[in-house]
Motif scaffolding. Structure first.
Motif, short mmCIF file in Angstrom:
data_model
loop_
_atom_site.label_atom_id
_atom_site.label_comp_id
_atom_site.label_asym_id
_atom_site.label_seq_id
_atom_site.Cartn_x
_atom_site.Cartn_y
_atom_site.Cartn_z
N SER A 100 16.29 -28.90 30.48
CA SER A 100 16.91 -28.01 31.74
C SER A 100 18.06 -27.73 31.13
CB SER A 100 17.16 -29.23 32.89
OG SER A 100 16.17 -29.56 33.29
N PRO A 101 18.91 -26.59 31.82
CA PRO A 101 20.25 -26.03 31.26
C PRO A 101 21.11 -27.18 31.29
CG PRO A 101 19.14 -24.65 33.09
CD PRO A 101 18.32 -26.01 33.18
N ALA A 102 22.20 -26.92 30.50
CA ALA A 102 23.08 -27.94 30.20
C ALA A 102 24.28 -28.09 31.32
CB ALA A 102 24.06 -27.78 29.05
N LEU A 103 24.90 -29.23 31.82
CA LEU A 103 25.77 -29.26 32.91
C LEU A 103 26.93 -30.07 32.34
CD1 LEU A 103 22.88 -30.81 35.35
CD2 LEU A 103 23.90 -28.40 35.38
N ASP A 104 27.94 -30.13 33.31
CA ASP A 104 28.89 -30.78 33.05
C ASP A 104 28.98 -32.01 33.89
OD1 ASP A 104 31.29 -28.95 31.27
OD2 ASP A 104 30.15 -27.65 32.90
N TYR A 105 29.34 -33.39 33.29
CA TYR A 105 29.33 -34.25 34.04
C TYR A 105 30.51 -35.10 34.28
CZ TYR A 105 24.27 -34.23 32.97
OH TYR A 105 22.92 -33.79 33.14
N ALA A 106 30.66 -35.78 35.50
CA ALA A 106 31.81 -36.48 35.76
C ALA A 106 31.75 -37.90 36.06
CB ALA A 106 32.94 -35.67 37.01
N LEU B 242 27.46 -45.25 31.08
CA LEU B 242 25.99 -45.63 31.15
C LEU B 242 25.33 -45.08 31.98
CD1 LEU B 242 26.39 -49.31 30.15
CD2 LEU B 242 25.75 -47.46 28.58
N SER B 243 25.95 -44.80 33.52
CA SER B 243 25.16 -44.39 34.44
C SER B 243 24.84 -42.87 34.20
CB SER B 243 25.91 -44.51 35.75
OG SER B 243 26.04 -45.89 36.16
N VAL B 244 26.10 -42.37 33.67
CA VAL B 244 25.88 -40.73 33.12
C VAL B 244 24.77 -40.67 32.18
CG1 VAL B 244 27.10 -38.71 32.06
CG2 VAL B 244 28.27 -40.28 33.77
N LEU B 245 24.79 -41.38 31.21
CA LEU B 245 23.53 -41.46 30.10
C LEU B 245 22.44 -41.32 31.00
CD1 LEU B 245 25.02 -43.64 27.31
CD2 LEU B 245 25.04 -41.18 27.72
N PHE B 246 22.27 -42.41 31.84
CA PHE B 246 20.65 -42.51 32.78
C PHE B 246 20.42 -40.92 33.16
CE2 PHE B 246 18.41 -43.08 36.43
CZ PHE B 246 17.31 -43.75 35.99
N SER B 247 21.73 -40.36 33.90
CA SER B 247 21.23 -39.25 34.67
C SER B 247 21.18 -38.04 33.70
CB SER B 247 22.68 -38.84 35.28
OG SER B 247 22.63 -37.69 36.04
N TYR C 81 19.31 -37.88 31.21
CA TYR C 81 17.64 -37.68 30.65
C TYR C 81 16.96 -37.88 32.10
CZ TYR C 81 19.40 -39.00 26.10
OH TYR C 81 19.90 -38.93 24.70
N ASP C 82 17.39 -38.31 33.05
CA ASP C 82 16.88 -38.14 34.07
C ASP C 82 16.69 -36.70 34.76
OD1 ASP C 82 15.40 -39.32 36.53
OD2 ASP C 82 17.05 -38.63 37.90
N ARG C 83 17.64 -36.09 34.62
CA ARG C 83 17.71 -34.49 34.74
C ARG C 83 17.16 -33.81 33.78
NH1 ARG C 83 21.57 -33.05 39.00
NH2 ARG C 83 22.36 -34.84 39.69
N LYS C 84 16.98 -34.56 32.45
CA LYS C 84 16.83 -33.64 31.29
C LYS C 84 17.57 -32.38 31.04
CE LYS C 84 11.92 -34.99 31.72
NZ LYS C 84 10.30 -34.52 32.02
N ALA C 85 18.92 -32.81 31.27
CA ALA C 85 19.93 -31.74 31.05
C ALA C 85 21.21 -32.28 30.09
CB ALA C 85 20.48 -31.38 32.62
N ALA C 86 21.39 -31.66 28.88
CA ALA C 86 22.26 -32.14 28.24
C ALA C 86 23.61 -31.77 28.62
CB ALA C 86 21.97 -31.30 26.76
N PRO C 87 24.64 -32.84 28.15
CA PRO C 87 25.94 -32.54 28.63
C PRO C 87 26.78 -31.37 27.96
CG PRO C 87 25.87 -34.43 27.30
CD PRO C 87 24.43 -33.71 27.38
N ASN C 88 27.34 -30.41 28.56
CA ASN C 88 28.38 -29.67 28.02
C ASN C 88 29.64 -30.58 27.93
OD1 ASN C 88 27.22 -27.06 27.76
ND2 ASN C 88 27.43 -26.69 29.99
N THR C 89 30.06 -31.31 28.87
CA THR C 89 31.16 -32.27 28.87
C THR C 89 30.91 -33.35 29.66
OG1 THR C 89 32.39 -31.07 30.75
CG2 THR C 89 32.88 -30.04 28.39
N PHE D 122 33.36 -20.95 38.64
CA PHE D 122 31.83 -20.72 38.47
C PHE D 122 31.25 -22.10 38.09
CE2 PHE D 122 33.55 -16.48 38.05
CZ PHE D 122 32.95 -15.92 39.27
N VAL D 123 32.09 -23.15 37.72
CA VAL D 123 31.39 -24.37 36.95
C VAL D 123 31.94 -25.59 37.89
CG1 VAL D 123 31.36 -25.70 35.18
CG2 VAL D 123 31.25 -23.27 34.78
N GLN D 124 31.08 -26.31 38.33
CA GLN D 124 31.31 -27.39 39.06
C GLN D 124 30.60 -28.57 38.45
OE1 GLN D 124 33.48 -27.85 41.55
NE2 GLN D 124 33.85 -25.69 41.43
N PRO D 125 31.46 -29.56 38.06
CA PRO D 125 30.60 -30.88 37.20
C PRO D 125 29.86 -31.71 38.25
CG PRO D 125 33.09 -31.35 37.67
CD PRO D 125 32.91 -29.90 38.14
#
Length: 315
Positions: A31-37, A46-51, A53-61, A73-76
């Motif tokens: 999936s398209p990469a996302l920003d996570y907070a 660790l919850s972010v790491l689960f999310s 792979y659950d979303r199949k979206a690599a992190p930009n940040t 245009f970018v909301q984490p």
């Protein structure tokens, strides 16, 4: 931001430790990469790491919520901390690395490096996709950095355990204030809990505004909320035990008398006890009483009796 003395509340199960032999492949991040907070805690990461792979979206940040710099245009994606999910991820890492390598990830998080979240993700992702142990793959920059941070954390932990000095207050509490380069309180908690199990104590990290409190039963994390910054966190003399200055004087006197001036080597001394730790040590503080050498020993004359024989003759 929540804090805990261990990365997860439950220990790894034997099944998780034995599953290192079976290494299922990590999901492809298609999936398209996302920003996570997240909330800034290790369980939150660790919850972010689960999310991821659950979303199949690599992190930009991956950033703590308070440090997120969003754009028009970018909301984490804000990931809520889930302790059950965090424990599941923590146990699951043992499928791809041994316990020592997994612990180094926790140490890397405590190092407070600006990009620690992305570093931990890249290390974990590499381990899951390699199908083999990567802890000694020093050709990879992420492995080298995690190893180096773990070594720095170990040195800081060891020095804090050696150089912390307590002061006793009027209510019997032993208090110490520290200002370490890294967040080592979770690492030194077991040492002080075991060593000072018969007294109440508080170790306060003035840079991070939280501490460890032991009440003769258990060690807890305590946080201090202040509306205005404080210039000093030293314990006021009015709340110190009246014998505390005497304890300090006795320790300084002991240090002076066991010191051997002829073997003084300040270069070696600073290597073992760097200058930034001297503020914790009573023996490095200005002397309130001038040092006087011990004068109750009579010199032994050449050919004369030994000290024990001389004492016996005096009796």
């Amino acid at each position: 931001m929540s804090r805990s003395l261990s990365p997860t509340r439950r220990a790894a199960t034997p099944a998780a430790e034995s599953s290192i032999r079976s290494r299922p492949g990590a999901p492809l991040l298609t999936s398209p990469a996302l920003d996570y907070a997240y909330d800034g805690s290790f369980e939150g990461l660790l919850s972010v790491l689960f999310s991821i792979y659950d979303r199949k979206a690599a992190p930009n940040t991956i950033q703590p919520i308070g440090a997120v710099q969003g754009g028009l245009f970018v909301q984490p994606v804000e990931v809520d901390t889930n302790e059950a999910t965090a424990a599941r991820v923590w146990d699951g890492l043992l499928r791809y690395m041994d316990q020592e390598a997994r612990t180094r990830l926790f140490h890397a998080f405590l190092s407070e490096q600006p990009d620690r979240e992305m570093l931990i993700f890249r290390y974990a992702d590499l381990a899951m996709r390699s199908g083999r142990d990567i802890s000694e793959n020093y050709t990879d920059d992420n492995v080298r950095r995690v190893q180096r941070l773990a070594q720095q954390m170990y040195r800081e932990k060891h020095r804090m355990e050696a150089f912390v000095r307590f002061e006793k207050t009027t209510d019997g509490l032993f208090h110490a204030t520290i200002d370490p380069d890294f967040d080592v309180l979770p690492l030194i908690a077991p040492h002080f809990t075991k060593r000072y199990a018969d007294q109440r104590w508080l170790i306060f990290d003035k840079r991070r505004r939280y501490g460890l409190y032991y009440d003769l039963t258990r060690t807890d994390v305590v946080e201090f909320e202040t509306s205005a910054p404080q210039r000093s966190t030293a314990v006021s003399a009015t709340v110190l035990d009246e014998r505390e200055p005497l304890f300090k004087l006795l320790w300084q006197s002991y240090f002076d008398h066991v010191n051997i001036p002829e073997r003084k080597n300040m270069k070696l001394h600073r290597r073992h006890i760097p200058l930034r730790y001297w503020r914790y040590l009573s023996e490095k503080q200005p002397r309130e009483q001038r040092f006087e050498p011990i004068r109750n020993k009579r010199p032994v004359q050449p050919g004369g009796p030994a000290l024990g024989e001389a004492a016996a003759e005096g009796e």
